[in-house]
Each structure stands twice: as C-alpha cells, then as structure tokens.
Motif scaffolding. Structure first.
Motif, PDB file in Angstrom:
ATOM      1  N   THR A 273      46.102  46.693  55.473  1.00 65.63           N
ATOM      2  CA  THR A 273      46.398  47.513  54.294  1.00 65.63           C
ATOM      3  C   THR A 273      47.242  46.767  53.257  1.00 65.63           C
ATOM      4  N   ALA A 274      47.983  45.748  53.686  1.00 65.54           N
ATOM      5  CA  ALA A 274      48.773  44.963  52.734  1.00 65.54           C
ATOM      6  C   ALA A 274      47.884  44.211  51.748  1.00 65.54           C
ATOM      7  N   ASP A 275      46.588  44.064  52.062  1.00 69.85           N
ATOM      8  CA  ASP A 275      45.678  43.317  51.199  1.00 69.85           C
ATOM      9  C   ASP A 275      45.228  44.104  49.974  1.00 69.85           C
ATOM     10  N   PHE A 276      45.428  45.413  49.963  1.00 66.65           N
ATOM     11  CA  PHE A 276      44.963  46.201  48.819  1.00 66.65           C
ATOM     12  C   PHE A 276      45.593  45.737  47.510  1.00 66.65           C
ATOM     13  N   ALA A 277      46.866  45.393  47.548  1.00 59.93           N
ATOM     14  CA  ALA A 277      47.536  44.959  46.316  1.00 59.93           C
ATOM     15  C   ALA A 277      46.905  43.687  45.766  1.00 59.93           C
ATOM     16  N   ASP A 278      46.618  42.722  46.643  1.00 54.98           N
ATOM     17  CA  ASP A 278      45.958  41.500  46.200  1.00 54.98           C
ATOM     18  C   ASP A 278      44.587  41.787  45.608  1.00 54.98           C
ATOM     19  N   LEU A 279      43.815  42.649  46.280  1.00 55.27           N
ATOM     20  CA  LEU A 279      42.477  42.975  45.794  1.00 55.27           C
ATOM     21  C   LEU A 279      42.538  43.638  44.426  1.00 55.27           C
ATOM     22  N   ALA A 280      43.457  44.578  44.271  1.00 53.48           N
ATOM     23  CA  ALA A 280      43.577  45.270  42.985  1.00 53.48           C
ATOM     24  C   ALA A 280      43.879  44.290  41.862  1.00 53.48           C
ATOM     25  N   ASP A 281      44.583  43.224  42.177  1.00 52.73           N
ATOM     26  CA  ASP A 281      44.953  42.226  41.180  1.00 52.73           C
ATOM     27  C   ASP A 281      43.815  41.254  40.886  1.00 52.73           C
ATOM     28  N   LEU A 282      42.954  41.002  41.885  1.00 53.47           N
ATOM     29  CA  LEU A 282      41.960  39.942  41.779  1.00 53.47           C
ATOM     30  C   LEU A 282      40.569  40.406  41.373  1.00 53.47           C
ATOM     31  N   GLU A 283      40.180  41.610  41.751  1.00 59.85           N
ATOM     32  CA  GLU A 283      38.775  42.013  41.684  1.00 59.85           C
ATOM     33  C   GLU A 283      38.174  41.915  40.287  1.00 59.85           C
ATOM     34  N   ALA A 284      38.888  42.398  39.298  1.00 61.03           N
ATOM     35  CA  ALA A 284      38.304  42.502  37.956  1.00 61.03           C
ATOM     36  C   ALA A 284      37.955  41.147  37.350  1.00 61.03           C
ATOM     37  N   GLN A 285      38.609  40.071  37.799  1.00 64.24           N
ATOM     38  CA  GLN A 285      38.343  38.748  37.253  1.00 64.24           C
ATOM     39  C   GLN A 285      37.476  37.881  38.167  1.00 64.24           C
ATOM     40  N   HIS A 286      37.334  38.266  39.418  1.00 61.59           N
ATOM     41  CA  HIS A 286      36.701  37.370  40.386  1.00 61.59           C
ATOM     42  C   HIS A 286      35.178  37.480  40.346  1.00 61.59           C
ATOM     43  N   PHE A 287      34.514  36.317  40.375  1.00 68.14           N
ATOM     44  CA  PHE A 287      33.065  36.256  40.203  1.00 68.14           C
ATOM     45  C   PHE A 287      32.314  37.095  41.218  1.00 68.14           C
ATOM     46  N   TRP A 288      32.762  37.085  42.492  1.00 64.86           N
ATOM     47  CA  TRP A 288      31.997  37.767  43.540  1.00 64.86           C
ATOM     48  C   TRP A 288      32.026  39.275  43.348  1.00 64.86           C
ATOM     49  N   PHE A 289      33.199  39.840  43.081  1.00 61.83           N
ATOM     50  CA  PHE A 289      33.301  41.283  42.881  1.00 61.83           C
ATOM     51  C   PHE A 289      32.562  41.714  41.619  1.00 61.83           C
ATOM     52  N   ARG A 290      32.650  40.913  40.570  1.00 59.73           N
ATOM     53  CA  ARG A 290      31.967  41.245  39.322  1.00 59.73           C
ATOM     54  C   ARG A 290      30.448  41.210  39.514  1.00 59.73           C
ATOM     55  N   ALA A 291      29.948  40.180  40.202  1.00 59.42           N
ATOM     56  CA  ALA A 291      28.515  40.055  40.431  1.00 59.42           C
ATOM     57  C   ALA A 291      28.013  41.168  41.340  1.00 59.42           C
ATOM     58  N   ARG A 292      28.778  41.490  42.384  1.00 59.11           N
ATOM     59  CA  ARG A 292      28.361  42.567  43.280  1.00 59.11           C
ATOM     60  C   ARG A 292      28.319  43.901  42.540  1.00 59.11           C
ATOM     61  N   ASN A 293      29.303  44.168  41.681  1.00 62.01           N
ATOM     62  CA  ASN A 293      29.301  45.415  40.915  1.00 62.01           C
ATOM     63  C   ASN A 293      28.045  45.542  40.060  1.00 62.01           C
TER      64      ASN A 293
END
Length: 290
Positions: free
Chosen positions: A47-67
C-alpha cells in the motif's frame, strides 16, 4: 442489483441494507466498505506504493499507453455502455481517462485498500468509489462493462474473481482485462509488486471461457519494447526481491520515456488495425458475458 455479502440475497442497487438479513456495508471515511477487515492491510499489494504511482502515472509512457488502449477498446467493443466498474482502481488514473473520454457514463471504482481510494477520490470526486474484495463482488447483473487492469495477477483465486465479474455484468456485458504475461519475464520486479503469476495466453483464455465468457479480442501489447524488457528482467533475475526497488523501472529519463511511448504507439496502431500481436509484456482481453 446488489448481492448481500453476508447472506447472498439480491436487492435493488439503491438500497444499502439487505432486506434479507439486515446487513449493511460499513462506512470508512468517504467510502462504503464491503470488506472492511481487508481495507488497511493484507496481501496482494504494497500500500505504500500508491503515493509513488499517483506521482508517476500521468507522465509515464506505460500507463499513458495502456490508458489509450483501454479507452479505445471500450469504444470499439462496448460503444454504448452507460455503466462501468473498475476493479482494483488503485489511484484512479484509468478512471480519470475514461471519465474524460466518456463524460456521460456512470463510473464506479473499487479497491480493496482505502489507501488507494483516497488518491482516486482526490482525482475524481464525482466517481462512485467503494472498498471491496474482488473475490466477493456485491453486485449481480448490474454493469454494462467491467475492467480489471493488471489486477488478476495479484490474486491467487483469479478464477473466482472472473466468475464474480461474470455475475456482476448485465447479459452480454463486456469485460476488459490487462495482465502481465510470459513466465520467462518473471523477475524480482514481479515479486516486489506482489504478483502471483505472469500469464500464458492459453491459461488466461481457459479461465475466461470457464467463467462463462466469449472472447472477442485477445492480443499482446508492449511488443515493441519486449527486447529491452527482457534484458532488464534478466539482469534482475538474481536480485533479492526485498532489495529490489519496485518502481526503479518507472523512473527513467524524459527522452527515453518519450521514445518508449512512441514505440508503444506502433503497437497500438497495429492493434487498432486488427493485428493480434503474439508476444509482448502484457495481454489485453475483451470478452462478452454469455
């Protein structure tokens, strides 16, 4: 319809209390909780990883491409959907994209950990978020479409989750899944991420069909980056999972992030033109409830 998690009685979705046994979900802050004992801690995710994900997802290629792939698949295979539930919505990044693309849809997000829901609610306060165990979904014949994006690999009882998704969908409703695949890509990154497995297409197809679905589309993605992914994972094979930085692969130079996103856009273009890619780091499945 809702399905009581205590007695199994079915009742109208607008009601909170089960008329059969009187059970009602607890309230954990902003959220209705259908499995409150699991809301703060448990297996399947750090659960400690949620903060990192919230910070990274919008800029990261993999999350953007998957969306983009998910939003395209929804429009292609369920263009008139009105209600959508995301299981394991995490920080709400996928739902944010869906909300922008389909502003008239009724969107719902579930997550077993309230730590993730807090980030999701901050992103999209208009969406209906709930705390829930995917192994016991408290709905039946309720949604036009349900998505679980990189969720099944965290759950031992994946067949049970697929069956629950089937029950929660309306007749001929659409399920969308993304999962990591190829056991030969397994590394300490998977262990740090609390993955139970990486799928083979055959295994996943079998489980989806056994749950009562007809597969409309199945394809790999993250294909163009598979050589780089394989090299990275081979280097991590000998790394102790306790020492692995779970998000080290997500923190890359801006120029490389841009390059990788461009490569994945080629995958997406092929998929949109009806090419089913045989190998890749992940797999997309779209299936219809029979």
């Amino acid at each position: 319809m809702k399905k009581c998690v205590a007695c199994g009685f079915n009742f109208p979705s607008q009601s909170s209390n089960c008329p059969g046994c009187g059970w009602a979900p607890e309230r954990l802050g902003t959220f209705q909780a259908y499995a409150p004992a699991l809301a703060l801690a448990g297996g399947g995710f750090n659960t400690a990883d949620f903060a990192d994900l919230a910070d990274l997802e919008a800029q990261h290629f993999w999350f953007r491409a998957r969306n983009r792939l998910i939003i395209w698949a929804l429009g292609k295979y369920c263009p008139e959907f009105r209600s959508f539930l995301e299981i394991g919505c995490g920080t709400g990044f996928v739902l944010s994209g869906i909300a922008s693309a389909y502003p008239r849809a009724q969107l719902h997000g579930s997550e077993i950990f309230t730590a993730g829901l807090n980030f999701a609610f901050a992103r999209q306060p208009a969406i209906d978020f709930m705390q829930m165990d995917a192994r016991e979904i408290p709905f039946i014949n309720e949604f036009d479409a349900i998505g679980a994006f990189d969720v099944l690999e965290h759950i031992e009882e994946d067949a049970q989750v697929l069956s629950q998704i089937h029950d929660a969908l309306k007749l001929h409703g659409i399920m969308l899944l993304t999962v990591p695949q190829h056991a030969w890509l397994w590394s300490s990154v998977d262990e740090r991420a609390c993955h139970v497995r990486r799928y083979t297409a055959k295994e996943l197809h079998s489980k989806v069909k056994a749950a009562g679905f007809d597969i409309l589309r199945t394809t790999s993605f993250v294909t163009g980056l598979l050589p780089a992914m394989l090299v990275s994972r081979l280097r991590k094979k000998r790394c102790d999972a306790r020492e692995a930085n779970g998000h080290a692969e997500l923190r890359i130079a801006d120029w490389l992030n841009t390059l990788f996103e461009a490569v994945l856009s080629i995958d997406a273009a092929l998929i949109r033109h009806n090419f089913n890619l045989p190998i890749g780091g992940s797999r997309l499945i779209v299936a219809r409830k029979l």
